[in-house]
Design a protein around this motif. Structure first.
Motif, PDB file in Angstrom:
ATOM      1  N   ILE A 110     -10.167   1.953  12.079  1.00 29.02           N
ATOM      2  CA  ILE A 110      -9.670   3.249  11.622  1.00 29.02           C
ATOM      3  C   ILE A 110     -10.629   4.317  12.118  1.00 29.02           C
ATOM      4  O   ILE A 110     -11.840   4.184  11.988  1.00 29.02           O
ATOM      5  N   ASP A 111     -10.086   5.374  12.680  1.00 34.57           N
ATOM      6  CA  ASP A 111     -10.935   6.481  13.113  1.00 34.57           C
ATOM      7  C   ASP A 111     -10.539   7.755  12.379  1.00 34.57           C
ATOM      8  O   ASP A 111      -9.662   7.750  11.523  1.00 34.57           O
ATOM      9  N   GLY A 112     -11.202   8.842  12.720  1.00 33.43           N
ATOM     10  CA  GLY A 112     -10.974  10.101  12.028  1.00 33.43           C
ATOM     11  C   GLY A 112      -9.548  10.606  12.143  1.00 33.43           C
ATOM     12  O   GLY A 112      -9.005  11.179  11.198  1.00 33.43           O
ATOM     13  N   ALA A 113      -8.925  10.389  13.300  1.00 35.54           N
ATOM     14  CA  ALA A 113      -7.547  10.862  13.479  1.00 35.54           C
ATOM     15  C   ALA A 113      -6.598  10.132  12.532  1.00 35.54           C
ATOM     16  O   ALA A 113      -5.649  10.733  12.016  1.00 35.54           O
ATOM     17  N   ASP A 114      -6.860   8.839  12.299  1.00 33.13           N
ATOM     18  CA  ASP A 114      -6.013   8.088  11.362  1.00 33.13           C
ATOM     19  C   ASP A 114      -6.110   8.663   9.960  1.00 33.13           C
ATOM     20  O   ASP A 114      -5.121   8.777   9.246  1.00 33.13           O
ATOM     21  N   VAL A 152     -11.501  15.815   0.813  1.00 32.29           N
ATOM     22  CA  VAL A 152     -12.135  14.499   0.908  1.00 32.29           C
ATOM     23  C   VAL A 152     -11.683  13.790   2.182  1.00 32.29           C
ATOM     24  O   VAL A 152     -12.492  13.181   2.885  1.00 32.29           O
ATOM     25  N   LEU A 153     -10.399  13.867   2.513  1.00 28.76           N
ATOM     26  CA  LEU A 153      -9.908  13.217   3.726  1.00 28.76           C
ATOM     27  C   LEU A 153     -10.523  13.837   4.974  1.00 28.76           C
ATOM     28  O   LEU A 153     -10.888  13.119   5.913  1.00 28.76           O
ATOM     29  N   ASP A 154     -10.667  15.159   5.006  1.00 32.74           N
ATOM     30  CA  ASP A 154     -11.309  15.813   6.144  1.00 32.74           C
ATOM     31  C   ASP A 154     -12.764  15.381   6.279  1.00 32.74           C
ATOM     32  O   ASP A 154     -13.250  15.096   7.374  1.00 32.74           O
ATOM     33  N   ARG A 155     -13.452  15.329   5.166  1.00 31.87           N
ATOM     34  CA  ARG A 155     -14.864  14.914   5.176  1.00 31.87           C
ATOM     35  C   ARG A 155     -14.994  13.468   5.638  1.00 31.87           C
ATOM     36  O   ARG A 155     -15.868  13.131   6.439  1.00 31.87           O
ATOM     37  N   LEU A 156     -14.133  12.593   5.146  1.00 35.27           N
ATOM     38  CA  LEU A 156     -14.149  11.191   5.544  1.00 35.27           C
ATOM     39  C   LEU A 156     -13.831  11.037   7.023  1.00 35.27           C
ATOM     40  O   LEU A 156     -14.469  10.253   7.734  1.00 35.27           O
ATOM     41  N   ALA A 157     -12.870  11.795   7.527  1.00 33.69           N
ATOM     42  CA  ALA A 157     -12.509  11.725   8.938  1.00 33.69           C
ATOM     43  C   ALA A 157     -13.679  12.165   9.814  1.00 33.69           C
ATOM     44  O   ALA A 157     -13.978  11.530  10.833  1.00 33.69           O
ATOM     45  N   ASP A 158     -14.358  13.244   9.443  1.00 33.59           N
ATOM     46  CA  ASP A 158     -15.516  13.706  10.208  1.00 33.59           C
ATOM     47  C   ASP A 158     -16.625  12.663  10.213  1.00 33.59           C
ATOM     48  O   ASP A 158     -17.278  12.420  11.237  1.00 33.59           O
ATOM     49  N   GLU A 159     -16.845  12.030   9.072  1.00 38.19           N
ATOM     50  CA  GLU A 159     -17.883  11.000   8.972  1.00 38.19           C
ATOM     51  C   GLU A 159     -17.524   9.787   9.822  1.00 38.19           C
ATOM     52  O   GLU A 159     -18.393   9.205  10.479  1.00 38.19           O
ATOM     53  N   LEU A 160     -16.263   9.386   9.825  1.00 41.59           N
ATOM     54  CA  LEU A 160     -15.834   8.271  10.670  1.00 41.59           C
ATOM     55  C   LEU A 160     -16.017   8.596  12.149  1.00 41.59           C
ATOM     56  O   LEU A 160     -16.465   7.749  12.925  1.00 41.59           O
ATOM     57  N   ASP A 161     -15.673   9.816  12.540  1.00 44.31           N
ATOM     58  CA  ASP A 161     -15.867  10.225  13.932  1.00 44.31           C
ATOM     59  C   ASP A 161     -17.345  10.198  14.303  1.00 44.31           C
ATOM     60  O   ASP A 161     -17.721   9.733  15.378  1.00 44.31           O
ATOM     61  N   ARG A 162     -18.201  10.695  13.411  1.00 42.28           N
ATOM     62  CA  ARG A 162     -19.638  10.742  13.698  1.00 42.28           C
ATOM     63  C   ARG A 162     -20.226   9.343  13.818  1.00 42.28           C
ATOM     64  O   ARG A 162     -20.933   9.036  14.773  1.00 42.28           O
ATOM     65  N   THR A 163     -19.909   8.464  12.883  1.00 44.08           N
ATOM     66  CA  THR A 163     -20.467   7.110  12.941  1.00 44.08           C
ATOM     67  C   THR A 163     -19.876   6.318  14.108  1.00 44.08           C
ATOM     68  O   THR A 163     -20.575   5.495  14.711  1.00 44.08           O
ATOM     69  N   GLY A 164     -18.612   6.568  14.453  1.00 46.14           N
ATOM     70  CA  GLY A 164     -18.020   5.902  15.620  1.00 46.14           C
ATOM     71  C   GLY A 164     -18.706   6.327  16.907  1.00 46.14           C
ATOM     72  O   GLY A 164     -18.962   5.498  17.785  1.00 46.14           O
ATOM     73  N   ALA A 165     -19.015   7.611  17.029  1.00 49.66           N
ATOM     74  CA  ALA A 165     -19.715   8.095  18.217  1.00 49.66           C
ATOM     75  C   ALA A 165     -21.129   7.512  18.285  1.00 49.66           C
ATOM     76  O   ALA A 165     -21.601   7.129  19.362  1.00 49.66           O
ATOM     77  N   THR A 208       0.846  -1.182   0.000  1.00 54.45           N
ATOM     78  CA  THR A 208       0.000   0.000   0.000  1.00 54.45           C
ATOM     79  C   THR A 208       0.887   1.239   0.000  1.00 54.45           C
ATOM     80  O   THR A 208       1.943   1.233   0.637  1.00 54.45           O
ATOM     81  N   PRO A 209       0.497   2.284  -0.697  1.00 51.34           N
ATOM     82  CA  PRO A 209       1.333   3.481  -0.715  1.00 51.34           C
ATOM     83  C   PRO A 209       1.208   4.319   0.548  1.00 51.34           C
ATOM     84  O   PRO A 209       1.962   5.227   0.768  1.00 51.34           O
ATOM     85  N   THR A 210       0.228   4.016   1.387  1.00 51.32           N
ATOM     86  CA  THR A 210       0.025   4.778   2.610  1.00 51.32           C
ATOM     87  C   THR A 210       0.048   3.840   3.799  1.00 51.32           C
ATOM     88  O   THR A 210      -0.018   2.628   3.663  1.00 51.32           O
ATOM     89  N   ARG A 211       0.123   4.408   4.968  1.00 52.82           N
ATOM     90  CA  ARG A 211       0.138   3.617   6.199  1.00 52.82           C
ATOM     91  C   ARG A 211      -1.162   3.844   6.949  1.00 52.82           C
ATOM     92  O   ARG A 211      -1.525   4.965   7.255  1.00 52.82           O
ATOM     93  N   LEU A 212      -1.862   2.757   7.224  1.00 56.95           N
ATOM     94  CA  LEU A 212      -3.061   2.789   8.041  1.00 56.95           C
ATOM     95  C   LEU A 212      -2.928   1.721   9.116  1.00 56.95           C
ATOM     96  O   LEU A 212      -2.255   0.712   8.912  1.00 56.95           O
ATOM     97  N   PRO A 213      -3.585   1.908  10.265  1.00 56.65           N
ATOM     98  CA  PRO A 213      -3.497   0.883  11.302  1.00 56.65           C
ATOM     99  C   PRO A 213      -4.161  -0.410  10.852  1.00 56.65           C
ATOM    100  O   PRO A 213      -5.059  -0.409  10.008  1.00 56.65           O
ATOM    101  N   ALA A 214      -3.720  -1.526  11.415  1.00 52.71           N
ATOM    102  CA  ALA A 214      -4.269  -2.825  11.033  1.00 52.71           C
ATOM    103  C   ALA A 214      -5.679  -3.009  11.578  1.00 52.71           C
ATOM    104  O   ALA A 214      -6.492  -3.692  10.968  1.00 52.71           O
ATOM    105  N   GLY A 215      -5.996  -2.383  12.702  1.00 56.83           N
ATOM    106  CA  GLY A 215      -7.315  -2.539  13.320  1.00 56.83           C
ATOM    107  C   GLY A 215      -8.307  -1.523  12.804  1.00 56.83           C
ATOM    108  O   GLY A 215      -8.309  -1.159  11.626  1.00 56.83           O
TER     109      GLY A 215
END
Length: 114
Positions: free
Chosen positions: A49-53, A74-87, A40-47
């Protein structure tokens, strides 16, 4: 005749130089080589993923790269959506646990009545 030949050679040399520079800058039109399997060209955690990632993601830039402002949006929007759905998920899981404990604590509830 001699002047026209010199003029023609100068125009050809300038054209060849411009073609060479354009080829170096824009490439030859080839596609980028595919990444090897599992890479993968980017690094993401194996478990999970949240908005901070997502906010920490940074993509490599190339000469023929991407528009940074669009990808960052797009990344900011995706991060906000992940935070909202996680909450929302955490709130729903807490509510389910609360209802299960209330149900278990209810006197007179037989196993067959559930």
């Amino acid at each position: 005749m001699g002047t026209a030949l010199i003029y023609l050679l100068v125009v050809a040399a300038v054209g060849a130089a411009l073609f060479g520079i354009a080829t170096l800058v824009f490439g030859r039109g080839e596609e980028l080589a595919p990444l090897p399997p599992g890479a993968t060209p980017t690094r993401l955690p194996a478990g999970e993923i949240d908005g901070a990632d997502v906010r920490e993601l940074r993509f490599q830039q190339a000469l023929r790269g991407y528009r940074m402002d669009e990808v960052d949006w797009v990344l900011d929007r995706l991060a906000d959506e992940l935070d909202r759905t996680g909450a929302q998920r955490d709130g729903l899981l807490a509510r389910v646990a609360e209802l299960e404990s209330a149900l278990a604590a209810s006197p007179g509830m037989a196993e067959g009545d559930r």
